[in-house]
Design a protein around this motif. Sequence first.
Motif, mmCIF file in Angstrom:
data_model
loop_
_atom_site.group_PDB
_atom_site.id
_atom_site.type_symbol
_atom_site.label_atom_id
_atom_site.label_comp_id
_atom_site.label_asym_id
_atom_site.label_seq_id
_atom_site.Cartn_x
_atom_site.Cartn_y
_atom_site.Cartn_z
ATOM 1 N N HIS A 169 39.012 51.950 49.613
ATOM 2 C CA HIS A 169 37.557 51.936 49.425
ATOM 3 C C HIS A 169 36.889 51.462 50.704
ATOM 4 C CE1 HIS A 169 38.237 52.362 45.115
ATOM 5 N NE2 HIS A 169 39.177 51.453 45.251
ATOM 6 N N TYR A 198 40.378 44.946 55.727
ATOM 7 C CA TYR A 198 40.701 45.381 54.365
ATOM 8 C C TYR A 198 42.083 44.865 53.976
ATOM 9 C CZ TYR A 198 36.700 48.469 54.717
ATOM 10 O OH TYR A 198 35.422 48.957 54.841
ATOM 11 N N LYS A 223 40.817 47.122 49.568
ATOM 12 C CA LYS A 223 39.425 46.679 49.487
ATOM 13 C C LYS A 223 39.117 45.694 50.605
ATOM 14 C CE LYS A 223 38.661 47.162 44.531
ATOM 15 N NZ LYS A 223 38.529 46.428 43.275
#
Lengths: 250, 209
Positions: free
Chosen positions: B98, B155, B114
């Motif tokens: 994402h 991330y 994430k």
Amino acid sequence: MLKTRIIPCLDVIKNKVVKGVNFKNIKVMGNAVEMARYYSLSGADELCMLDINASYQNRKTFIKTVEAIAKVINIPLTVGGGISVLDDITDLLNAGADKVSINSAAVKNPKLIRQASIKHGSQCIVVAIDGKRHENKMKVVVKGGREITKKELIVWAKEVQSLGAGEILMTSMDTDGVQNGFDSSMLKKVTSNVSIPVIASGGVGNLEHFYLGHLTKSTGLLAASVFHSGKYKIKSVKKYLKNKGVPVRL
Amino acid sequence: MKKKVIGLIDGQSGNIGSINKAIKEIIKGRPYQLKIIKGEFDNSLFSKIILPGQGAYATLISNLKKLKIYKPLKKYLDNNRSYLGICVGMQILSDQGHEDKTTKGLGIIAGEIKKFKSKKLIIPHMGWNSIRLNKEDPIITNNLDNKDFYFVHSYIFQNIKKSNVLANTHYGKKFPSIIKKGNIYGVQFHPEKSHKYGLNLIKNYILKS
């Protein structure tokens, strides 16, 4: 826990490390590849090298020096100086730099930061900012401090972050080269206004200066003369910091 | 004796110079050879594949597809063949990433990528940080527990099964820094930039795993 990085900086002309107070009285300190190898072996967390005389003729030798250094070290290498267009950044990354530091080219053309970070990723784009106090304001300067720009330091620091810089290399031209310590108030101002890592640069003269640099919330501490002259070894700086409770890699 | 072939994928995601150099040093005088993979490849030729990556998840996935590396790599991984993914090369093992948008990953190790959440953290997580082992493994023997490695990332691998995590690192919170499923490894840090312990880890992967 993330460690505070100790970063020796090599000011390079062709393949020689040089030293000059405010870019005057330039003196050769040693061979760049040999010094890079030495620092990598002796515990530097990262290495920074700057082409301080990026003329067309010197540039080819400098790039070869970057290639040679990348081959002998296994820590991250940041290279700056002499960058004006996107291709210059690509050339340095291809030569083996892990990160590229852009200074006056970014001031002249801020879009370059965005283009470079889109093409290569923010993590390898460092924006070097030279700051100086002028008429009670902190301003961005270029040309080794000789030219004061219209940009306000903090506005510019925030702008480079939003343009995609992965890190800021912050040099105070008020303290650079005189070994009286980092510019704590300038650094604190910057670290409290951005959320990307800041490397403190300019002014280290003794061990306590490293500790005071750490207190500015800079996560990297850059120094040149105290290492090149042999005054301190990287390990002794780290041992000192560790005793002060600063996390370091030993 | 026939040499074992190690494939190093150039996914045009950061330069592969350091890892190339590290592998060459390790296999010198040993029965291995190194081949750079730049496009479609016959995955049966390789006994190990290493994929270093920097930057964006979506960019690496789309580069691998463009270069026609994605399909043979996916098959190779589906067959549980030996792999070491570095940084984004580890992250793309997940189901999805994402960033600005969601990108489908290789789907080899369950989980998703994430961003670090805390507003107080300096992002990217850049610099040397230590790893804590969950369990012993051939690639992280030799006392690599609690040693520092070089990280550059914003991330992290989340919602991963605990059994797939070999080591964790702490930055704001605990996150997986070495993962493993079968013969497939991923490391969030850059062993090729992590001085002697980093080289140790690559050496263990090549010679012992």
